[in-house]
Design an enzyme around this catalytic site. Structure first.
Site, short mmCIF file in Angstrom:
data_model
loop_
_atom_site.label_atom_id
_atom_site.label_comp_id
_atom_site.label_asym_id
_atom_site.label_seq_id
_atom_site.Cartn_x
_atom_site.Cartn_y
_atom_site.Cartn_z
N ARG A 1 4.17 -21.26 -23.32
CA ARG A 1 3.55 -20.60 -24.46
C ARG A 1 2.24 -19.90 -24.10
O ARG A 1 1.74 -19.08 -24.83
CB ARG A 1 3.29 -21.61 -25.58
N HIS B 1 6.72 -19.42 -15.29
CA HIS B 1 5.55 -19.62 -16.15
C HIS B 1 4.39 -20.30 -15.43
O HIS B 1 3.53 -20.88 -16.07
CB HIS B 1 5.97 -20.41 -17.39
N PRO C 1 1.15 -32.37 -25.54
CA PRO C 1 0.68 -33.63 -24.94
C PRO C 1 -0.53 -34.19 -25.69
O PRO C 1 -1.47 -33.46 -25.97
CB PRO C 1 0.34 -33.24 -23.50
N GLU C 2 -0.46 -35.46 -26.03
CA GLU C 2 -1.57 -36.15 -26.70
C GLU C 2 -2.19 -37.13 -25.70
O GLU C 2 -1.82 -37.15 -24.54
CB GLU C 2 -1.03 -36.88 -27.95
#
Ligand SMILES: [Zn+2]
Length: 283
Positions: A120, A101, A2-3
């Site tokens: 991750r 997760h 995400p930016e």
């Protein structure tokens, strides 16, 4: 990853739903993900505001104490959320079994929860006494917001001079130079400005830098308008995908014809990252 436009979209979806809600309890399922060096309490926090800086979200929290005329310093805290590669903040209307997760859960006073989910597991949730968030060196050294008043044409000209030997793509990705831009929006801005991503920042004319300044702002503003870009992972706080992937010109388009000239889009490595460009339009 995400930016700026994705993190801003998450901020907007969350603030609409949970501002002034109380986090009754913070439950941590994986100890690495929640960082709390000052031993800040994990219950009863009122969400006063949610801010964004670069790719970071900052929750301004205040102890939810009825009739607390003299709140002390420990009655406030700043919760920093950095999503990194695959982090997500997902609102659940009811308490459900945590997903595989989900590493941190914020139990909310509305009967639901906000879950920090991260496949991750590079993302972090960090609690700070107010002001101490600047002890985080990544956060403390962030450059100006590209949509803010500090990001002027002069600033970008000087920044290209300062990092003159670096590729222009490397400058756009450097969070100390400009906050919040990642691979997607660097590639798209450079395409719109007609600049080859490997060009040395110090070699660009003032006219090109001025155009790039305009295109960076244009791309980011459009992407926020389309609620971000969803490739693999990104969804907003309500689990909805963005739409800017439908408007990309070069990012992940290698092998496709350029929309402007028909030349095949190529992919190379620049600044250690996959970089997509049109060899005809970008010089
Ligand atoms: Zn082209």
């Amino acid at each position: 990853m995400p930016e700026l436009p994705e993190v801003e979209t998450i901020r907007r979806t969350l603030i609409e739903k949970i501002q002034n809600q109380v986090i009754e309890e913070i439950i941590c399922y994986h100890p690495d993900v929640l960082v709390n060096p000052d031993g800040i309490s994990l219950d009863n926090w009122l969400i006063k505001d949610i801010r964004r800086r670069g790719k970071y979200l900052l929750f301004d929290l205040q102890k939810d104490i009825i009739c607390n005329p003299k709140p002390a310093a420990r009655d406030y805290c700043v919760m920093m959320v950095h999503l990194r590669m695959t982090g997500k903040l997902l609102l659940e209307e009811k308490i459900v079994e945590p997903a595989k997760h989900t590493h941190v859960r914020f139990v909310l006073s509305n009967g639901g929860s906000l879950d920090f989910n991260d496949t991750r597991r590079f993302g972090r949730v960090t609690l700070f006494p107010p002001g101490q968030e600047f002890n985080d060196c990544g956060f403390a050294t962030l450059g100006p917001e590209p949509l803010g008043d500090d990001f002027t044409i002069d600033y970008l000209i000087n920044t290209c001079k300062r990092y003159g030997k670096s590729s222009i793509k490397g400058v756009l990705l450097n969070q100390k130079a400009i906050a919040g831009i990642g691979n997607i929006y660097a590639d798209e801005s450079l395409f719109r400005a007609g600049i080859f991503p490997e060009r040395k920042a110090g070699e660009l004319s003032h006219a090109k830098i001025t155009l790039l300044h305009q295109k960076v702002r244009e791309v980011l503003t459009e992407a926020i308008g389309h609620r971000g870009t969803s490739f693999r992972d990104y969804v907003d706080g309500l689990g909805n995908k963005g739409f800017f992937q439908l408007h990309l010109a070069v990012y992940q388009k290698d092998g496709d014809p350029c929309l402007a000239c028909g030349t095949t889009i190529e992919k190379i490595k620049v600044a250690g990252r996959s970089t997509h460009f049109c060899p005809h339009c970008q010089k």
